[in-house]
Design a protein around this motif. Structure first.
Motif, short mmCIF file in Angstrom:
data_model
loop_
_atom_site.label_atom_id
_atom_site.label_comp_id
_atom_site.label_asym_id
_atom_site.label_seq_id
_atom_site.Cartn_x
_atom_site.Cartn_y
_atom_site.Cartn_z
N VAL A 92 5.76 -2.45 -7.67
CA VAL A 92 5.37 -1.31 -8.49
C VAL A 92 5.38 -0.07 -7.60
N ASP A 93 6.06 0.98 -8.03
CA ASP A 93 6.06 2.22 -7.26
C ASP A 93 4.63 2.75 -7.15
N GLY A 94 4.27 3.17 -5.94
CA GLY A 94 2.95 3.76 -5.75
C GLY A 94 1.87 2.78 -5.32
N VAL A 95 2.22 1.50 -5.14
CA VAL A 95 1.23 0.50 -4.74
C VAL A 95 1.67 -0.17 -3.44
N SER A 96 0.76 -0.23 -2.48
CA SER A 96 1.01 -0.92 -1.21
C SER A 96 -0.04 -2.00 -1.00
N ILE A 100 -4.93 -7.45 -0.11
CA ILE A 100 -5.70 -6.26 -0.45
C ILE A 100 -4.69 -5.17 -0.77
N ALA A 101 -4.88 -4.48 -1.89
CA ALA A 101 -3.87 -3.52 -2.35
C ALA A 101 -4.52 -2.23 -2.82
N GLY A 102 -3.75 -1.14 -2.69
CA GLY A 102 -4.23 0.16 -3.13
C GLY A 102 -3.09 1.13 -3.28
N PRO A 103 -3.38 2.36 -3.69
CA PRO A 103 -2.33 3.38 -3.85
C PRO A 103 -1.65 3.68 -2.51
N THR A 104 -0.34 3.77 -2.52
CA THR A 104 0.42 4.03 -1.30
C THR A 104 -0.03 5.32 -0.62
N ARG A 128 -8.82 -12.39 -8.79
CA ARG A 128 -8.65 -10.97 -8.46
C ARG A 128 -10.01 -10.29 -8.58
N VAL A 129 -10.35 -9.50 -7.57
CA VAL A 129 -11.61 -8.77 -7.55
C VAL A 129 -11.29 -7.28 -7.50
N GLU A 130 -11.83 -6.53 -8.44
CA GLU A 130 -11.59 -5.09 -8.49
C GLU A 130 -12.91 -4.34 -8.44
N THR A 131 -12.85 -3.10 -7.97
CA THR A 131 -14.01 -2.22 -7.98
C THR A 131 -13.72 -1.05 -8.91
N ALA A 132 -14.70 -0.19 -9.08
CA ALA A 132 -14.54 0.95 -9.99
C ALA A 132 -13.48 1.93 -9.50
N HIS A 133 -13.16 1.87 -8.20
CA HIS A 133 -12.21 2.83 -7.62
C HIS A 133 -10.78 2.32 -7.59
N VAL A 134 -10.56 1.09 -8.06
CA VAL A 134 -9.24 0.47 -7.95
C VAL A 134 -8.21 1.16 -8.84
N ALA A 168 -2.59 -0.30 5.81
CA ALA A 168 -2.72 -1.74 6.03
C ALA A 168 -3.49 -2.07 7.30
N ASN A 169 -3.27 -1.29 8.37
CA ASN A 169 -3.89 -1.61 9.65
C ASN A 169 -5.42 -1.52 9.62
N LEU A 170 -5.97 -0.85 8.61
CA LEU A 170 -7.43 -0.77 8.49
C LEU A 170 -8.05 -2.09 8.07
N TRP A 171 -7.24 -2.95 7.41
CA TRP A 171 -7.82 -4.14 6.78
C TRP A 171 -7.23 -5.46 7.26
N THR A 172 -6.22 -5.43 8.12
CA THR A 172 -5.58 -6.68 8.53
C THR A 172 -6.53 -7.58 9.31
N ASN A 173 -7.39 -7.00 10.16
CA ASN A 173 -8.34 -7.84 10.90
C ASN A 173 -9.33 -8.51 9.95
N GLU A 174 -9.80 -7.75 8.95
CA GLU A 174 -10.72 -8.32 7.96
C GLU A 174 -10.04 -9.44 7.17
N LEU A 175 -8.78 -9.22 6.81
CA LEU A 175 -8.03 -10.25 6.07
C LEU A 175 -7.90 -11.53 6.89
#
Length: 255
Positions: free
Chosen positions: A198-202, A220-224, A118-124, A229-236
């Motif tokens: 978890v509520d609030g996570v997509s 890749i996950a973040g606050p709902t 798992r890789v996290e950043t300061a904004h996660v 999702a469509n921003l990152w599916t190509n990168e994934l």
């Protein structure tokens, strides 16, 4: 060892397995008892249990024991996971930096997905999910991406009841809905989840396919409230379809 409650019988069995692995050749009950500090009766009982489960094999001529097929399969699975972590670590860090979201690598363990990297950043968003965390296959994008590697019949066997457990407000609670989602994920090449464990996570996740089989998934996950999702599916999909992954697998197979 950490100060936690452990099972003595499991400790003994694992100590015996480790001793056999370190020896690299057959050992008898007396020698195993001497090396592990267990009684002969304890060693014998552990060996009989592990023999029934194919973790050890007994030479009928000498009566000595060696590691069995199940132990070899377990070791191979651990090696595969280590290779994947090594191969994907850099690209996962790059995606986490680019997106400012959490990026995870998961493998299937029965009816769950277990995160091995798992890789996290300061904004996660902090959710308590870390390396070693497991969650149900049906309630996570990573889990549904892993399910794309199974046939519908295999999924039905994994979820024998039509009703499946609820975890959060977005959880699919029927097997029919889950199957529909997995079929769509197969078509698209990625899966998504919204408030399912978890509520609030997509999240969005894509399967890692090596040698024609799904061996892991990257999510890749973040606050709902902000995650799209469509921003990152190509990168994934670009990350998991890196030809170097198959090349690494070929090298491992020939090593």
């Amino acid at each position: 060892m950490e100060n936690v409650k452990t099972s003595r019988s499991v400790e003994r069995a694992l100590t015996i397995l480790r001793t056999l692995a370190q020896e690299g050749g057959p050992l008898g009950i007396s020698e195993l008892a001497r090396r592990t500090g267990c009684s002969k009766s304890t060693v014998h009982l552990s060996l009989q249990t592990m023999r029934a489960m194919k973790f050890v094999e007994q030479d009928p001529a000498s009566g000595y024991y060696v590691l069995g097929l199940a132990a070899a399969q377990l070791g191979a699975a651990a090696t595969d996971s280590s290779r994947l972590v090594e191969a994907l670590s850099g690209p996962m860090h790059d995606l986490a930096t680019l997106s400012a979201e959490a990026v995870s690598l998961g493998v299937r363990t029965g009816g769950e997905v277990t995160f091995v990297k798992r890789v996290e950043t300061a904004h996660v968003l902090r959710t308590g999910i870390r390396e070693g965390t497991s969650m149900p296959l049906h309630a996570s994008a990573c889990g549904k991406a892993l399910l794309t590697g199974l046939t519908d019949d295999e999924i039905v066997r994994l979820f024998p009841d039509e009703r499946i457990p609820y975890h959060a407000r977005g959880t699919e609670t029927t097997r029919a809905d889950l199957l529909a989602e997995v079929r769509e994920a197969r078509r698209l090449g990625y899966a998504t989840s919204h408030d399912e464990f978890v509520d609030g996570v997509s999240a969005a996740a894509a399967p890692v396919v090596i040698g024609g089989r799904v061996v892991a998934a990257v999510s890749i996950a973040g606050p709902t409230t902000r995650f799209r999702a469509n921003l990152w599916t190509n990168e994934l999909r670009r990350l998991v379809n890196d030809p170097a992954l198959d090349a690494d697998d070929d090298e491992g197979a020939s090593a």
